[in-house]
Design a protein around this motif. Sequence first.
Motif, PDB file in Angstrom:
ATOM      1  N   ILE A  18       8.586  19.336  -2.337  1.00 16.28           N
ATOM      2  CA  ILE A  18       8.843  19.553  -3.766  1.00 16.28           C
ATOM      3  C   ILE A  18       8.428  20.964  -4.170  1.00 16.28           C
ATOM      4  O   ILE A  18       9.142  21.650  -4.913  1.00 16.28           O
ATOM      5  CB  ILE A  18       8.121  18.478  -4.604  1.00 16.28           C
ATOM      6  CG1 ILE A  18       8.792  17.119  -4.380  1.00 16.28           C
ATOM      7  CG2 ILE A  18       8.127  18.842  -6.085  1.00 16.28           C
ATOM      8  CD1 ILE A  18       8.031  15.955  -4.969  1.00 16.28           C
ATOM      9  N   ALA A  19       7.270  21.405  -3.683  1.00 20.33           N
ATOM     10  CA  ALA A  19       6.811  22.765  -4.000  1.00 20.33           C
ATOM     11  C   ALA A  19       7.790  23.806  -3.452  1.00 20.33           C
ATOM     12  O   ALA A  19       8.073  24.815  -4.114  1.00 20.33           O
ATOM     13  CB  ALA A  19       5.416  22.996  -3.432  1.00 20.33           C
ATOM     14  N   LEU A  20       8.324  23.570  -2.276  1.00 26.04           N
ATOM     15  CA  LEU A  20       9.288  24.506  -1.678  1.00 26.04           C
ATOM     16  C   LEU A  20      10.573  24.561  -2.497  1.00 26.04           C
ATOM     17  O   LEU A  20      11.110  25.646  -2.742  1.00 26.04           O
ATOM     18  CB  LEU A  20       9.577  24.092  -0.237  1.00 26.04           C
ATOM     19  CG  LEU A  20      10.456  25.030   0.571  1.00 26.04           C
ATOM     20  CD1 LEU A  20       9.782  26.383   0.731  1.00 26.04           C
ATOM     21  CD2 LEU A  20      10.749  24.423   1.940  1.00 26.04           C
ATOM     22  N   VAL A  21      11.051  23.428  -2.957  1.00 27.20           N
ATOM     23  CA  VAL A  21      12.257  23.400  -3.784  1.00 27.20           C
ATOM     24  C   VAL A  21      12.016  24.135  -5.101  1.00 27.20           C
ATOM     25  O   VAL A  21      12.853  24.929  -5.548  1.00 27.20           O
ATOM     26  CB  VAL A  21      12.709  21.942  -4.025  1.00 27.20           C
ATOM     27  CG1 VAL A  21      13.759  21.860  -5.115  1.00 27.20           C
ATOM     28  CG2 VAL A  21      13.223  21.330  -2.735  1.00 27.20           C
ATOM     29  N   ILE A  22      10.874  23.910  -5.729  1.00 23.26           N
ATOM     30  CA  ILE A  22      10.549  24.602  -6.986  1.00 23.26           C
ATOM     31  C   ILE A  22      10.444  26.107  -6.753  1.00 23.26           C
ATOM     32  O   ILE A  22      10.951  26.902  -7.550  1.00 23.26           O
ATOM     33  CB  ILE A  22       9.251  24.025  -7.594  1.00 23.26           C
ATOM     34  CG1 ILE A  22       9.505  22.605  -8.088  1.00 23.26           C
ATOM     35  CG2 ILE A  22       8.721  24.906  -8.718  1.00 23.26           C
ATOM     36  CD1 ILE A  22       8.257  21.864  -8.518  1.00 23.26           C
ATOM     37  N   TYR A  57       0.843  -1.193   0.000  1.00 23.89           N
ATOM     38  CA  TYR A  57       0.000   0.000   0.000  1.00 23.89           C
ATOM     39  C   TYR A  57       0.877   1.243   0.000  1.00 23.89           C
ATOM     40  O   TYR A  57       2.004   1.212   0.477  1.00 23.89           O
ATOM     41  CB  TYR A  57      -0.909   0.021   1.238  1.00 23.89           C
ATOM     42  CG  TYR A  57      -2.052  -0.955   1.147  1.00 23.89           C
ATOM     43  CD1 TYR A  57      -3.067  -0.780   0.235  1.00 23.89           C
ATOM     44  CD2 TYR A  57      -2.099  -2.050   1.996  1.00 23.89           C
ATOM     45  CE1 TYR A  57      -4.106  -1.681   0.151  1.00 23.89           C
ATOM     46  CE2 TYR A  57      -3.139  -2.959   1.923  1.00 23.89           C
ATOM     47  CZ  TYR A  57      -4.138  -2.765   0.997  1.00 23.89           C
ATOM     48  OH  TYR A  57      -5.156  -3.650   0.914  1.00 23.89           O
ATOM     49  N   PRO A  58       0.375   2.364  -0.521  1.00 21.60           N
ATOM     50  CA  PRO A  58       1.178   3.593  -0.514  1.00 21.60           C
ATOM     51  C   PRO A  58       1.409   4.079   0.922  1.00 21.60           C
ATOM     52  O   PRO A  58       0.757   3.635   1.853  1.00 21.60           O
ATOM     53  CB  PRO A  58       0.334   4.590  -1.307  1.00 21.60           C
ATOM     54  CG  PRO A  58      -1.031   4.020  -1.344  1.00 21.60           C
ATOM     55  CD  PRO A  58      -0.923   2.551  -1.130  1.00 21.60           C
ATOM     56  N   PHE A  59       2.360   5.008   1.002  1.00 17.46           N
ATOM     57  CA  PHE A  59       2.648   5.596   2.308  1.00 17.46           C
ATOM     58  C   PHE A  59       1.410   6.262   2.870  1.00 17.46           C
ATOM     59  O   PHE A  59       0.461   6.553   2.158  1.00 17.46           O
ATOM     60  CB  PHE A  59       3.749   6.669   2.190  1.00 17.46           C
ATOM     61  CG  PHE A  59       5.085   6.111   1.822  1.00 17.46           C
ATOM     62  CD1 PHE A  59       5.763   5.262   2.674  1.00 17.46           C
ATOM     63  CD2 PHE A  59       5.684   6.447   0.612  1.00 17.46           C
ATOM     64  CE1 PHE A  59       6.999   4.756   2.338  1.00 17.46           C
ATOM     65  CE2 PHE A  59       6.911   5.947   0.270  1.00 17.46           C
ATOM     66  CZ  PHE A  59       7.580   5.098   1.130  1.00 17.46           C
ATOM     67  N   ALA A  60       1.481   6.579   4.110  1.00 21.07           N
ATOM     68  CA  ALA A  60       0.359   7.273   4.756  1.00 21.07           C
ATOM     69  C   ALA A  60       0.179   8.653   4.125  1.00 21.07           C
ATOM     70  O   ALA A  60       1.106   9.240   3.559  1.00 21.07           O
ATOM     71  CB  ALA A  60       0.628   7.395   6.245  1.00 21.07           C
ATOM     72  N   LEU A  61      -1.009   9.184   4.216  1.00 18.55           N
ATOM     73  CA  LEU A  61      -1.349  10.467   3.598  1.00 18.55           C
ATOM     74  C   LEU A  61      -0.436  11.598   4.085  1.00 18.55           C
ATOM     75  O   LEU A  61      -0.048  12.475   3.307  1.00 18.55           O
ATOM     76  CB  LEU A  61      -2.819  10.801   3.898  1.00 18.55           C
ATOM     77  CG  LEU A  61      -3.342  12.100   3.300  1.00 18.55           C
ATOM     78  CD1 LEU A  61      -3.292  12.036   1.782  1.00 18.55           C
ATOM     79  CD2 LEU A  61      -4.752  12.370   3.771  1.00 18.55           C
ATOM     80  N   GLY A  62      -0.056  11.580   5.338  1.00 21.28           N
ATOM     81  CA  GLY A  62       0.814  12.617   5.887  1.00 21.28           C
ATOM     82  C   GLY A  62       2.148  12.687   5.183  1.00 21.28           C
ATOM     83  O   GLY A  62       2.687  13.774   4.912  1.00 21.28           O
ATOM     84  N   TRP A  63       2.725  11.550   4.825  1.00 21.18           N
ATOM     85  CA  TRP A  63       4.003  11.532   4.115  1.00 21.18           C
ATOM     86  C   TRP A  63       3.861  12.096   2.709  1.00 21.18           C
ATOM     87  O   TRP A  63       4.754  12.777   2.209  1.00 21.18           O
ATOM     88  CB  TRP A  63       4.560  10.111   4.063  1.00 21.18           C
ATOM     89  CG  TRP A  63       5.043   9.630   5.392  1.00 21.18           C
ATOM     90  CD1 TRP A  63       4.502   8.658   6.156  1.00 21.18           C
ATOM     91  CD2 TRP A  63       6.158  10.151   6.117  1.00 21.18           C
ATOM     92  NE1 TRP A  63       5.204   8.516   7.318  1.00 21.18           N
ATOM     93  CE2 TRP A  63       6.239   9.428   7.320  1.00 21.18           C
ATOM     94  CE3 TRP A  63       7.092  11.150   5.891  1.00 21.18           C
ATOM     95  CZ2 TRP A  63       7.199   9.667   8.274  1.00 21.18           C
ATOM     96  CZ3 TRP A  63       8.057  11.384   6.836  1.00 21.18           C
ATOM     97  CH2 TRP A  63       8.111  10.650   8.012  1.00 21.18           C
ATOM     98  N   TRP A  64       2.731  11.816   2.059  1.00 20.72           N
ATOM     99  CA  TRP A  64       2.492  12.380   0.729  1.00 20.72           C
ATOM    100  C   TRP A  64       2.385  13.905   0.803  1.00 20.72           C
ATOM    101  O   TRP A  64       2.912  14.613  -0.060  1.00 20.72           O
ATOM    102  CB  TRP A  64       1.222  11.799   0.103  1.00 20.72           C
ATOM    103  CG  TRP A  64       1.412  10.407  -0.412  1.00 20.72           C
ATOM    104  CD1 TRP A  64       0.928   9.267   0.146  1.00 20.72           C
ATOM    105  CD2 TRP A  64       2.149  10.023  -1.565  1.00 20.72           C
ATOM    106  NE1 TRP A  64       1.318   8.180  -0.589  1.00 20.72           N
ATOM    107  CE2 TRP A  64       2.069   8.609  -1.655  1.00 20.72           C
ATOM    108  CE3 TRP A  64       2.872  10.712  -2.529  1.00 20.72           C
ATOM    109  CZ2 TRP A  64       2.689   7.906  -2.671  1.00 20.72           C
ATOM    110  CZ3 TRP A  64       3.481   9.997  -3.537  1.00 20.72           C
ATOM    111  CH2 TRP A  64       3.386   8.622  -3.609  1.00 20.72           C
ATOM    112  N   ILE A  65       1.721  14.388   1.816  1.00 16.97           N
ATOM    113  CA  ILE A  65       1.583  15.850   1.984  1.00 16.97           C
ATOM    114  C   ILE A  65       2.949  16.483   2.223  1.00 16.97           C
ATOM    115  O   ILE A  65       3.288  17.518   1.630  1.00 16.97           O
ATOM    116  CB  ILE A  65       0.596  16.166   3.126  1.00 16.97           C
ATOM    117  CG1 ILE A  65      -0.819  15.751   2.722  1.00 16.97           C
ATOM    118  CG2 ILE A  65       0.640  17.643   3.491  1.00 16.97           C
ATOM    119  CD1 ILE A  65      -1.838  15.843   3.837  1.00 16.97           C
ATOM    120  N   ILE A  66       3.758  15.871   3.068  1.00 16.25           N
ATOM    121  CA  ILE A  66       5.099  16.408   3.333  1.00 16.25           C
ATOM    122  C   ILE A  66       5.944  16.383   2.060  1.00 16.25           C
ATOM    123  O   ILE A  66       6.672  17.337   1.771  1.00 16.25           O
ATOM    124  CB  ILE A  66       5.768  15.609   4.469  1.00 16.25           C
ATOM    125  CG1 ILE A  66       5.079  15.936   5.797  1.00 16.25           C
ATOM    126  CG2 ILE A  66       7.255  15.936   4.558  1.00 16.25           C
ATOM    127  CD1 ILE A  66       5.542  15.093   6.963  1.00 16.25           C
TER     128      ILE A  66
END
Length: 165
Positions: A33-37, A19-28
């Motif tokens: 990524i948005a911060l780096v961009i 299963y994918p990672f927990a939702l919190g990890w996806w948000i982080i």
Amino acid sequence: MDPLAQLQDIQLPEKIHNYPFALGWWIIAVIGIALVIFIIFKIINYKKARQVQQQAITQISSNSSMDIADCVAVLKWAALQYFPRERIANLYGDKLQDFLLDTLPESTHEKFKTLSNDSLKTMYQKDLSESDNISFQQASAYWLKHALPPKSNRVANQTLTESKL
């Protein structure tokens, strides 16, 4: 009875599912990524804004035999990249010096005045010394370092509205 006979075989746990990672990890991850961009775009914009400034400083600093008229041409070219043409193109003498002082931060006015002296008023005189040219060249580099790019659009807009009055 034999206590060892009562023991059961080792039971393996169920297989771990993919299963994918927990939702919190996806948000982080998305925020990271948005911060780096965002940081990359800020760095690119910072370099673009200072590209003309660096070209003008290089041009003034690399040529030690520039006279005042050449320095003024470089200053006007650099200023035209950041300010409206209507405000810059027709400036000379006292009006040019006033514009240069208006675009500098208040704390740097005195140093610019001492470096530039009255060079803009006397730039068309024949008997200018080499020290006048050198001091105005230093004043030009000083203005380019401290006035460009404008710290806010307020200065650019203010100079545009003053020219319309």
